[in-house]
Design an enzyme around this catalytic site. Structure first.
Site, PDB file in Angstrom:
ATOM      1  N   SER A  94       0.818  -1.208   0.000  1.00  7.90           N
ATOM      2  CA  SER A  94       0.000   0.000   0.000  1.00  7.90           C
ATOM      3  C   SER A  94       0.847   1.251   0.000  1.00  7.90           C
ATOM      4  CB  SER A  94      -0.943   0.064   1.193  1.00  7.90           C
ATOM      5  OG  SER A  94      -0.721  -0.903   2.129  1.00  7.90           O
ATOM      6  N   HIS A 107      -2.183  -2.974  -6.886  1.00  4.85           N
ATOM      7  CA  HIS A 107      -2.704  -2.612  -5.564  1.00  4.85           C
ATOM      8  C   HIS A 107      -4.224  -2.734  -5.542  1.00  4.85           C
ATOM      9  CE1 HIS A 107      -3.419   0.522  -2.235  1.00  4.85           C
ATOM     10  NE2 HIS A 107      -3.166  -0.646  -1.689  1.00  4.85           N
ATOM     11  N   GLU A 140      -4.986  -0.472  -8.760  1.00  8.92           N
ATOM     12  CA  GLU A 140      -3.946   0.461  -9.189  1.00  8.92           C
ATOM     13  C   GLU A 140      -2.810  -0.365  -9.787  1.00  8.92           C
ATOM     14  OE1 GLU A 140      -4.349   4.270  -6.211  1.00  8.92           O
ATOM     15  OE2 GLU A 140      -3.319   2.516  -5.417  1.00  8.92           O
ATOM     16  N   ASN A 195      -4.394   5.845  -1.772  1.00  5.94           N
ATOM     17  CA  ASN A 195      -3.939   6.023  -0.389  1.00  5.94           C
ATOM     18  C   ASN A 195      -3.317   7.396  -0.139  1.00  5.94           C
ATOM     19  OD1 ASN A 195      -4.869   3.648   0.636  1.00  5.94           O
ATOM     20  ND2 ASN A 195      -2.944   2.535   0.414  1.00  5.94           N
TER      21      ASN A 195
HETATM   22  N1  3HC Z   1     -17.334 -10.752   0.356  1.00  2.06           N
HETATM   23  C1  3HC Z   1     -18.491 -10.909  -0.319  1.00  2.06           C
HETATM   24  N2  3HC Z   1     -19.546 -10.092  -0.208  1.00  2.06           N
HETATM   25  C2  3HC Z   1     -19.427  -9.062   0.643  1.00  2.06           C
HETATM   26  C3  3HC Z   1     -18.246  -8.818   1.393  1.00  2.06           C
HETATM   27  C4  3HC Z   1     -17.179  -9.734   1.226  1.00  2.06           C
HETATM   28  N3  3HC Z   1     -16.000  -9.595   1.893  1.00  2.06           N
HETATM   29  N4  3HC Z   1     -18.434  -7.709   2.143  1.00  2.06           N
HETATM   30  C5  3HC Z   1     -19.680  -7.262   1.870  1.00  2.06           C
HETATM   31  N5  3HC Z   1     -20.254  -8.072   0.946  1.00  2.06           N
HETATM   32  C6  3HC Z   1     -21.567  -7.897   0.304  1.00  2.06           C
HETATM   33  C7  3HC Z   1     -22.551  -8.861   0.853  1.00  2.06           C
HETATM   34  O1  3HC Z   1     -23.456  -9.182  -0.155  1.00  2.06           O
HETATM   35  C8  3HC Z   1     -23.215  -8.047   1.933  1.00  2.06           C
HETATM   36  O2  3HC Z   1     -24.466  -8.554   2.242  1.00  2.06           O
HETATM   37  P1  3HC Z   1     -24.582  -9.673   3.435  1.00  2.06           P
HETATM   38  O3  3HC Z   1     -24.090  -9.007   4.681  1.00  2.06           O
HETATM   39  O4  3HC Z   1     -26.040  -9.987   3.443  1.00  2.06           O
HETATM   40  O5  3HC Z   1     -23.756 -10.854   3.080  1.00  2.06           O
HETATM   41  C9  3HC Z   1     -23.300  -6.679   1.259  1.00  2.06           C
HETATM   42  O6  3HC Z   1     -22.054  -6.578   0.545  1.00  2.06           O
HETATM   43  C10 3HC Z   1     -23.451  -5.532   2.177  1.00  2.06           C
HETATM   44  O7  3HC Z   1     -22.421  -5.520   3.105  1.00  2.06           O
HETATM   45  P2  3HC Z   1     -22.537  -4.794   4.496  1.00  2.06           P
HETATM   46  O8  3HC Z   1     -23.954  -4.907   4.979  1.00  2.06           O
HETATM   47  O9  3HC Z   1     -21.452  -5.331   5.371  1.00  2.06           O
HETATM   48  O10 3HC Z   1     -22.245  -3.244   4.323  1.00  2.06           O
HETATM   49  P3  3HC Z   1     -22.194  -2.194   3.149  1.00  2.06           P
HETATM   50  O11 3HC Z   1     -23.450  -2.185   2.361  1.00  2.06           O
HETATM   51  O12 3HC Z   1     -21.744  -0.927   3.780  1.00  2.06           O
HETATM   52  O13 3HC Z   1     -21.024  -2.617   2.149  1.00  2.06           O
HETATM   53  C11 3HC Z   1     -18.704  -2.198   1.822  1.00  2.06           C
HETATM   54  C12 3HC Z   1     -19.783  -2.920   2.630  1.00  2.06           C
HETATM   55  C13 3HC Z   1     -18.688  -2.674   0.381  1.00  2.06           C
HETATM   56  C14 3HC Z   1     -17.391  -2.572   2.491  1.00  2.06           C
HETATM   57  C15 3HC Z   1     -18.950  -0.637   1.813  1.00  2.06           C
HETATM   58  O14 3HC Z   1     -19.201  -0.173   3.099  1.00  2.06           O
HETATM   59  C16 3HC Z   1     -17.774   0.133   1.251  1.00  2.06           C
HETATM   60  O15 3HC Z   1     -17.602   0.247   0.056  1.00  2.06           O
HETATM   61  N6  3HC Z   1     -16.919   0.685   2.159  1.00  2.06           N
HETATM   62  C17 3HC Z   1     -15.730   1.419   1.764  1.00  2.06           C
HETATM   63  C18 3HC Z   1     -14.599   0.443   1.554  1.00  2.06           C
HETATM   64  C19 3HC Z   1     -13.331   1.123   1.145  1.00  2.06           C
HETATM   65  O16 3HC Z   1     -13.217   2.335   1.046  1.00  2.06           O
HETATM   66  N7  3HC Z   1     -12.283   0.317   0.892  1.00  2.06           N
HETATM   67  C20 3HC Z   1     -10.994   0.788   0.559  1.00  2.06           C
HETATM   68  C21 3HC Z   1     -10.154   0.805   1.781  1.00  2.06           C
HETATM   69  S1  3HC Z   1      -8.509   1.370   1.445  1.00  2.06           S
HETATM   70  C22 3HC Z   1      -7.662   0.005   0.997  1.00  2.06           C
HETATM   71  O17 3HC Z   1      -8.141  -1.091   1.001  1.00  2.06           O
HETATM   72  C23 3HC Z   1      -6.250   0.204   0.576  1.00  2.06           C
HETATM   73  C24 3HC Z   1      -5.257  -0.351   1.545  1.00  2.06           C
HETATM   74  O18 3HC Z   1      -3.978  -0.244   0.953  1.00  2.06           O
HETATM   75  C25 3HC Z   1      -5.241   0.372   2.884  1.00  2.06           C
END
Ligand code: 3HC
Length: 309
Positions: A144, A165, A177, A215
């Site tokens: 990252s 990434h 990325e 990031n």
């Molecule tokens: N696998 C499969 N399906 C998933 C899942 C997973 N790991 N996580 C969520 N889902 C699906 C499921 O269908 C879930 O329904 P279910 O709970 O009935 O199974 C549905 O998504 C909805 O999930 P949630 O109810 O938990 O919550 P959300 O609707 O808020 O969705 C999220 C979750 C997609 C994580 C959303 O909140 C989101 O987009 N959050 C932002 C994430 C983000 O910004 N990520 C980047 C982080 S930075 C990074 O990674 C870089 C690193 O270098 C630091």
């Protein structure tokens, strides 16, 4: 469920592969990111070997992949549970596991690393695998925040080295990325872009700069939210709500910090601060440091800025 041995997976999945150049991949690191990448690659017909240090870790990775596939199948095949089970079985057959990276990379097109964020450990890994992997094999890191160039320099294949990434949760987040260093060849870069598309992701081209694109913007934003809270300008809950409802973000900064892991965020900001101590965007946060010192690392430990069941 049907995870198979490394030998069997090669013949099972090669016909279903969509990416012309990169067909067989080795993912090193069975944590959340590595398992997520393995899952997505297997779901798009690639044959995958997932490597980590112990069978125990790999069993947990397999369980994580299976659980995630179940969540996807539950939605995709809501009225047809049998089709859902078949869907899961088919994908799991594309993933095999190994604790010996050196013995599996001899037949791989891409080695993708998602291990601990430690430059020396990554350099040792790639430097070692360089001797075992065939000429054509591309190496890529999912780091990252570490410079891809510094990792690539441990090998004799800097032209076949780049960054890929991914974002958490990998099965859902559409972006990859794709990072090129000054030594990455056009052929390698194109192959990595094509591979990202074959995974069903949208690639963006990045140079080897700190934090690449996402990031570099996201981490200072999250740390700035902590500073806002430290100055008592708003509660965590209000800041999260403000960004969700006022800016349309799916999670507020504190929810996202807990989701990403406070240790990960601290590692990134500290690394940048060390290299550029005058930049106020990279200044350390006393509150973040305190929580990490207390072992409150976010969702994964049950407590970060918030508490989890
Ligand atoms: N696998 C499969 N399906 C998933 C899942 C997973 N790991 N996580 C969520 N889902 C699906 C499921 O269908 C879930 O329904 P279910 O709970 O009935 O199974 C549905 O998504 C909805 O999930 P949630 O109810 O938990 O919550 P959300 O609707 O808020 O969705 C999220 C979750 C997609 C994580 C959303 O909140 C989101 O987009 N959050 C932002 C994430 C983000 O910004 N990520 C980047 C982080 S930075 C990074 O990674 C870089 C690193 O270098 C630091």
């Amino acid at each position: 469920m049907a995870f198979v041995t490394h030998r069997a997976v090669r013949s099972l999945s090669s016909s279903a592969v969509r990416s012309a150049a990169i067909q067989h991949i080795t993912v090193i690191g069975g944590g959340l990111m590595g398992a997520g990448i393995a899952q997505v690659a297997a779901s798009t017909g690639h044959s995958v070997v997932l490597v980590d240090q112990s069978e125990d870790i790999l069993k947990k990775s397999q369980k994580g992949i299976e659980d995630s596939l179940k969540r996807i199948a539950k939605k995709k095949f809501a009225d047809k549970p049998e089709a859902g089970s078949e869907f899961i079985e088919k994908i799991l057959k594309n993933v095999s596991i190994s604790t010996d990276a050196g013995s599996v990379v001899h037949s791989t097109d891409l080695v993708l690393e998602a291990i601990v964020e430690n430059l020396q450990v990554k350099r040792d890994l790639f430097g070692g695998l360089d001797k075992f992997a065939p000429e054509h094999t591309i190496f890529a890191s999912n780091t990252s925040s570490l410079p891809i160039t510094d990792i690539a320099n441990s090998t004799s294949r800097q032209d076949r080295f780049g960054g890929l990434h991914f974002f958490n949760p990998v099965p859902l987040m559409k972006l990859v990325e794709v990072i090129r260093t000054p030594m990455t060849s056009q052929k390698t870069f194109s192959a990595l872009l094509e591979f990202s598309k074959a995974l069903g992701k949208q690639p963006v081209s990045c140079k080897d700069t700190p934090g690449f694109l996402v990031n570099r913007l996201l981490v200072p934003y999250m740390v700035e939210a902590i500073r806002l809270h430290e100055r008592d300008h708003g509660s965590k809950e209000d800041i999260d709500l403000a960004m969700k409802l006022g800016a349309g973000y799916p999670m507020g900064p504190f929810e996202l910090l807990d989701y990403v892991g406070l240790d990960t965020s601290k590692f990134i900001i500290d690394g940048w601060h060390e290299k550029d101590p005058e930049n106020p965007l990279f200044a350390p946060s006393p509150l973040l440091n305190k929580l990490v010192a207390e072992g409150k690392l976010g969702k994964k430990t049950g407590e970060g800025f918030y508490k989890y069941k």
